[in-house]
Enzyme design. Structure first.
Site, PDB file in Angstrom:
ATOM      1  NE  ARG B 252      -2.907   3.372  -1.940  1.00  0.00           N
ATOM      2  CZ  ARG B 252      -3.079   2.197  -2.563  1.00  0.00           C
ATOM      3  NH1 ARG B 252      -3.670   2.145  -3.750  1.00  0.00           N
ATOM      4  NH2 ARG B 252      -2.693   1.074  -2.012  1.00  0.00           N
ATOM      5  CG  HIS B 256       1.729   2.012  -2.288  1.00  0.00           C
ATOM      6  ND1 HIS B 256       1.409   2.449  -1.025  1.00  0.00           N
ATOM      7  CD2 HIS B 256       3.089   1.872  -2.302  1.00  0.00           C
ATOM      8  CE1 HIS B 256       2.522   2.558  -0.300  1.00  0.00           C
ATOM      9  NE2 HIS B 256       3.545   2.224  -1.052  1.00  0.00           N
ATOM     10  CE1 TYR B 265      -3.988  -2.353  -4.097  1.00  0.00           C
ATOM     11  CE2 TYR B 265      -1.998  -2.951  -5.281  1.00  0.00           C
ATOM     12  CZ  TYR B 265      -2.760  -2.006  -4.641  1.00  0.00           C
ATOM     13  OH  TYR B 265      -2.321  -0.712  -4.552  1.00  0.00           O
TER      14      TYR B 265
END
Ligand SMILES: Cc1ncc(C[n+]2csc(CCOP(=O)(O)OP(=O)(O)O)c2C)c(N)n1
Ligand SMILES: Cc1ncc(C[n+]2csc(CCOP(=O)(O)OP(=O)(O)O)c2C)c(N)n1
Ligand SMILES: [Mg+2]
Ligand SMILES: [Mg+2]
Lengths: 331, 355, 331, 355
Positions: B252, B256, B265
């Site tokens: 992706r 998220h 992250y």
């Protein structure tokens, strides 16, 4: 409660971070586990910076498996650690329900104190933040009906840090519910360093002779708002912040109800099986003859927490609470 | 075990066919169909992100980068098959025929968003991770029990493979030979947790060995590889050969969800690289260019068509009647209990008093 | 309820088998799933002979995975079947809690009736049979606090069969609790063929003007015994068999309490969060002014159900109930 | 996949060493030690069944037939290691040093039965299937975190592998390299459900592939095979190489518990055959006979010794003070809550009134 210490102005979620930080610093046996709590600092940033500060061994990103990491944390607790596990949202605690119900809560009893589980389970709960479904459950009753567990739920930053430290120091498992709707909605002065708020003790937020209003967590601002409205109308509410849902602070509740004779209880959870019923039972048992009116409950319905498009209809509001207060006054 | 589970590709990133046996599959017609479906869902995805930014819908889970996995699978299904999507698979649901308005309503916190068009067996998106995996095993089992040739497809992510429900669902399906295709979009992250911390195994496909079912690893950005392996797995399912686990390697590009910040992250320049190096749409553009049939006007036309379609759906979503509180009470049981009736009555009275 | 039909003398567990048999015979969409329910006929023989009669496709031995087969049953229910799943003991339902809580109970609401889960979950529950730990839980409240679930619990063979058939015919999920202590403790005349006992309706077992005694399942014989003892002492109890725990038969309870003004509630489950609290809330809401004494609860303690060496201390007994009846009489 | 996971044996049923490399391991001393431990636990098992029949204890789970698995593992452990048994592994617990009296108290419904001797890290028997698998992962992780060389052994059955906790526990242990040995006694039945209905895979060992950890299949009735592979796995664990999954092929001769009737679901003549063909004690007798060192007097002596030991424990169990109701209330929390204090007070008052 210490005095004359330095304080910081923190939101509720920052106070939680501060409590965790304090305890991680104090003992190497304190260890955090959960999904995305490391680099990401948790989806609400409750563990922000802690992995960097204490290392990947102490602040552990787990695989996506609630039963697995709660179960593993039980093993760690039995073996001398003090795990604090994060469940990303209370609605995702159910896969771990068996581990909590048949082990975390019972191990001390099963082994007559030989093995114990000094573990904290943190979980953001509740509606009102337009989150997707299942993210908004408020199912504290599933844990108050679980002998061996304590359940706490702070409504403000000061209590959040103090209860967190108390929970980590508690020799038994504690479910620590975090009102996500209140995570950042206000700030309080929070002492630096270590202090505790005693588990099992609620707090009187306002004095009043007319009606006892009992709430906790994200419902406290709702209760306060309703009390304010009613004050205008000449009704004095005594608002109690329960803070601990198991064991309930009997003395606080009973003393107040014996004084006012009228009670309104407020919670997000479904009416049937909710903690409201336990409070009514407590009043029945301990203050029956003092009652001037039947206690009123303002709660979530006996329906699933709806999709967020409907949540304003589901959640108790100051108006609904005020109406309940009027009802007990008029009885 | 990586070498036991090589990544199957039909077409490489440059638009070259690398699996000669599937050369004939890659026709101009199919390329255009696959391409335009990917454009449709990418358009939806981008629009949704921007609607969220404007506060016109709630938290949204984008799938940009994963279009080939969603289109390739959805187009391999028959009309009568079942689909069990997650919160990130509304691209697949859209291609399979879900109502666009309802997809948008879902992201706007409306139960109406979980209602598929009549006759379309699309389950509501799984929010609690991996819980749909046993559902699909059971729904597919029911088809088999009834003697139909219908199958089910069940989507989930790499993170979902850690849940007990993944294991129990696959075990159930394998024991009872449920006709179901377990399709894992391995986008290599579960929110912030990279696959290396999620599992000790190098592949997800190898987890099929635990159940003695076929495990296949494919390039999830190669829409033809997805289509081919999904069709094969569906074929096996319909023939009574039971479930298959497909691991589709993908990525992706974005966060998220719109409530997440991927740069916390991971280095998002990696996503930028992936866009250039493995994008599923680009790959088909390369093929069309290689074949000399790339038609800019056509590309523009399908983009505009998609945009118009989605704008219309947004309008429908936004002009949808406001949330009726009765919905909270009326769908808990077929016939409301007295408790719910009373709560409804009291609340509607209270609202009446309000007005 | 039909009359003039043939009857058979059956134990409670045989009546359950008979109910399952009746429905398996009626519709090929009724399908049983569970651990050891096939050749073995279930660890309590509740499904004895059914696999032989209906085949391995209809009476299915599942792998040992409660979440897995409850989840699969949800998929089957959504796809036109009427699964009846057996959880071997209620204490082993917890691994399936997530599937029940976030899917079985909510799917109708989530999809506005498009997908529904007409499923029955059977589970033997309760202590008193000297079973190993965890086998004796009585955690019905975890399911009454779960919108979308109905919860029933028969105390005798007639009700068991009638409620089973009603549960299978119900368009929504039903948790069917089976008092294992009563499985074979008595026999009743049970009509052959099909009949139902309405879900949501309790039953008055004795008429009495002095005290309402509310119980269900394995606590019914205890309540009846206590009522008998008190009858000797001149106290007339009205014993109500609740039969359905969600939704509670409000009319039955309230009418009785309005008459007697005194209530004793009896359950095996822990006091806090137990259905006793819901009954007290119901009385508070609907019969407040009729109360001559605070309702008394005789329940399991806020402790885990102990190992069987201690279970006689844990379980409510006729003596404890009689003492509670005396207490409300003397108030 | 059966051929990828051959069944490892050191000694065959006739007492012949079949793995030449372990020839030196099989000494007279060890054979006698292993044999006498197996006699001890078999004696306990038979005595318990008869106690249950006489109503002197509650429902009991016999392990007869599985002695080699329990003795071979328990003797491979170091004193400081952890043991996570199930309800069928009190043979292993006994060999590892659990109190016999307490083992019997457990089966008599007494919490005291879950209390191991001081310093012995024996967890209470797991009743909810597979729940101990994550516990062992965590307890072992804690040892690693503390920098010790201690490991854990975790027992479970073939049926347990279907539970989500099996999967989540093994995944956790594999990701964090927990020093734990997962020891599955595959007795081929989960109550009445044969392994062929429990799983689609021919072996349990192959499930290790899902976690990229070593998976080993052994003859669980060959105490030397059990000992050897458990030691190897413990060694790997202590060396930081993480968990191992061992599948030990075995059989319970009797019913699942004394409340079960095995003849309902399987032909018990098969058990009678197994007694002759694969019994773990017979095998060592054959070896001793082959070696010419079988000593009937010694065999009689250890049998008598075991019987005396167990009779003494039965006496201790039966003369144990009666259940004190305070135990119910006093161990829920370190400090009882007011709710529990009140309930205790009221109940003790009630009992007082009784007397
Ligand atoms: C049982 C459960 N636990 C936690 C969450 C929170 N959560 C939502 S998505 C997600 C990550 C899922 O990762 P993956 O399966 O890889 O799917 P992806 O989002 O990458 O498509 C998590 C932890 C959840 N929805 N359900
Ligand atoms: C979660 C759970 N479900 C069901 C049971 C009931 N039960 C007890 S033992 C057993 C079979 C276990 O089989 P297996 O794992 O092969 O171990 P074995 O008994 O053969 O040693 C079952 C179903 C249980 N104890 N826990
Ligand atoms: Mg992912
Ligand atoms: Mg077994």
């Amino acid at each position: 409660m210490k005095t004359a210490v330095q304080t910081k102005t923190l939101t509720l979620v920052q106070a939680i971070t501060d409590g965790l930080d304090t305890m991680l610093g104090e003992s190497k046996h304190v260890i955090l586990l959960g999904e995305d709590i490391g680099k990401n600092g948790g989806v609400f940033r409750a563990t922000d910076g802690l992995q960097e500060k204490y290392g990947e061994d102490r602040v552990i990103d787990t695989p996506l498996s609630e039963a697995g990491f709660v179960g593993a944390a039980i093993g760690m607790a039995v073996n001398g650690f003090r795990p604090v596990v994060e469940i990303q949202f209370l609605g995702f605690i159910y896969p771990a329900y068996e581990q909590i119900m048949t082990h975390a809560s019972r191990l001390r009893m099963r082994t007559m104190g030989h093995f114990t589980v000094p573990m904290v389970i943190r979980a953001p709960y509740g509606a009102g933040v337009r989150a997707p479904e299942i993210h908004c459950d408020s199912t504290e009753s599933l844990f108050t009906h679980m002998p061996g567990m304590k359940v706490v739920c702070p409504s403000n930053a000061y209590d959040a840090k103090g209860l967190m430290i108390a929970a980590i120091e508690d020799p038994d498992p504690v479910l620590f519910l975090e009102p996500m709707r209140s995570y950042r909605s206000s700030r309080d002065e929070v002492p630096e360093g270590k202090y505790t708020v005693e588990i099992g003790k609620g707090k009187k937020l306002t004095e009043g002779d007319d009606v006892t209003v009992i709430a906790w967590g994200a419902m406290i601002p709702v209760a306060m708002k309703a009390a304010e409205v009613m004050k205008q109308k000449g009704v004095d509410c005594e608002v109690l912040d329960l803070r601990t849902l198991y064991p309930i602070d009997k003395d606080l509740v009973i003393e107040s109800v014996q004084k006012t004779g009228r009670t309104v209880i407020l919670h997000e959870a479904h009416a049937t099986g909710g903690t409201g019923s336990d409070l009514i039972s407590l009043i029945n048992d301990e203050a029956f003859l003092y009652q001037k009116a039947p206690a009123e409950r303002v709660t979530g319905y006996d329906t699933p927490v709806p999709y967020f498009g409907f949540e304003d209809h589901y959640l108790p509001t100051p108006k609904r609470v005020a109406a309940a207060i009027e009802k007990v006054m008029k009885f | 075990m990586e070498k036991d589970f090589p990544i199957f590709q039909v077409m490489d990133q440059n638009g070259n066919i690398v699996s000669a046996e599937y050369k004939d599959l890659v026709t101009e017609e199919r390329v255009k169909q696959f391409y335009s479906e990917m454009v449709r869902i990418r358009t939806l995805d981008r629009k949704s992100v921007s609607l969220q930014r404007q506060g016109r819908i709630g938290t949204y889970a984008p799938f940009e980068g994963q279009e080939a996995s969603q289109v390739g699978t959805a187009l391999a299904l028959e009309n009568e098959d079942w689909m069990f999507p997650t919160y990130r698979d509304h691209g697949a649901a859209m291609v399979f025929g879900h109502s666009l308005r309802n997809i948008l309503l879902f992201w706007n916190g409306r139960n109406e968003g979980c209602v598929p068009p009549e006759g379309k067996k699309i389950f509501p998106p799984a929010i609690p991770i991996a819980t749909q995996i046993p559902h699909a095993a059971g729904a597919a089992f029911a088809e088999k029990q009834r003697g139909t040739k219908n199958a089910a497809i069940c989507y989930f992510g790499d993170g979902a493979t850690s849940e007990g429900d993944f294991h129990e669902g696959l075990n159930f399906a394998s024991v009872f030979h449920s006709p179901v295709v377990y399709f894992c979009q391995n986008n290599q992250y579960a929110i912030s947790v990279p696959i290396s911390k999620q599992m000790n195994s190098a592949t997800i496909a190898q987890k099929a060995l635990a159940y003695d079912i076929p495990g296949v690893r494919i390039d999830g950005n190669d829409v033809f590889a997805v289509f081919v392996e999904t069709e094969k797995a569906l074929e096996r399912a319909r023939n009574g050969e039971g479930p298959t686990l497909i691991e589709a390697m993908t990525w992706r590009y974005g966060s998220h969800t719109t409530a997440d910040d991927a740069s916390k992250y991971r280095d998002q320049s990696e996503s930028a690289m992936k866009r250039m190096e493995t994008d599923p749409l680009l790959r088909l553009e390369h093929w069309m260019k290689n074949e000399g049939i790339y038609d800019e006007a056509w590309v523009k036309e399908i983009a505009e068509h998609a945009a118009a379609e989605i704008d219309a759906a947004v309008q429908e979503m936004e002009s949808f009647p406001p949330a009726d509180p009765a919905v909270i009470f009326d769908y808990v049981f077929e016939k409301p209990t007295w408790t719910i009736e009373k709560q409804k009555r009291e609340y509607l009275e209270f609202l009446g008093g309000e007005a």
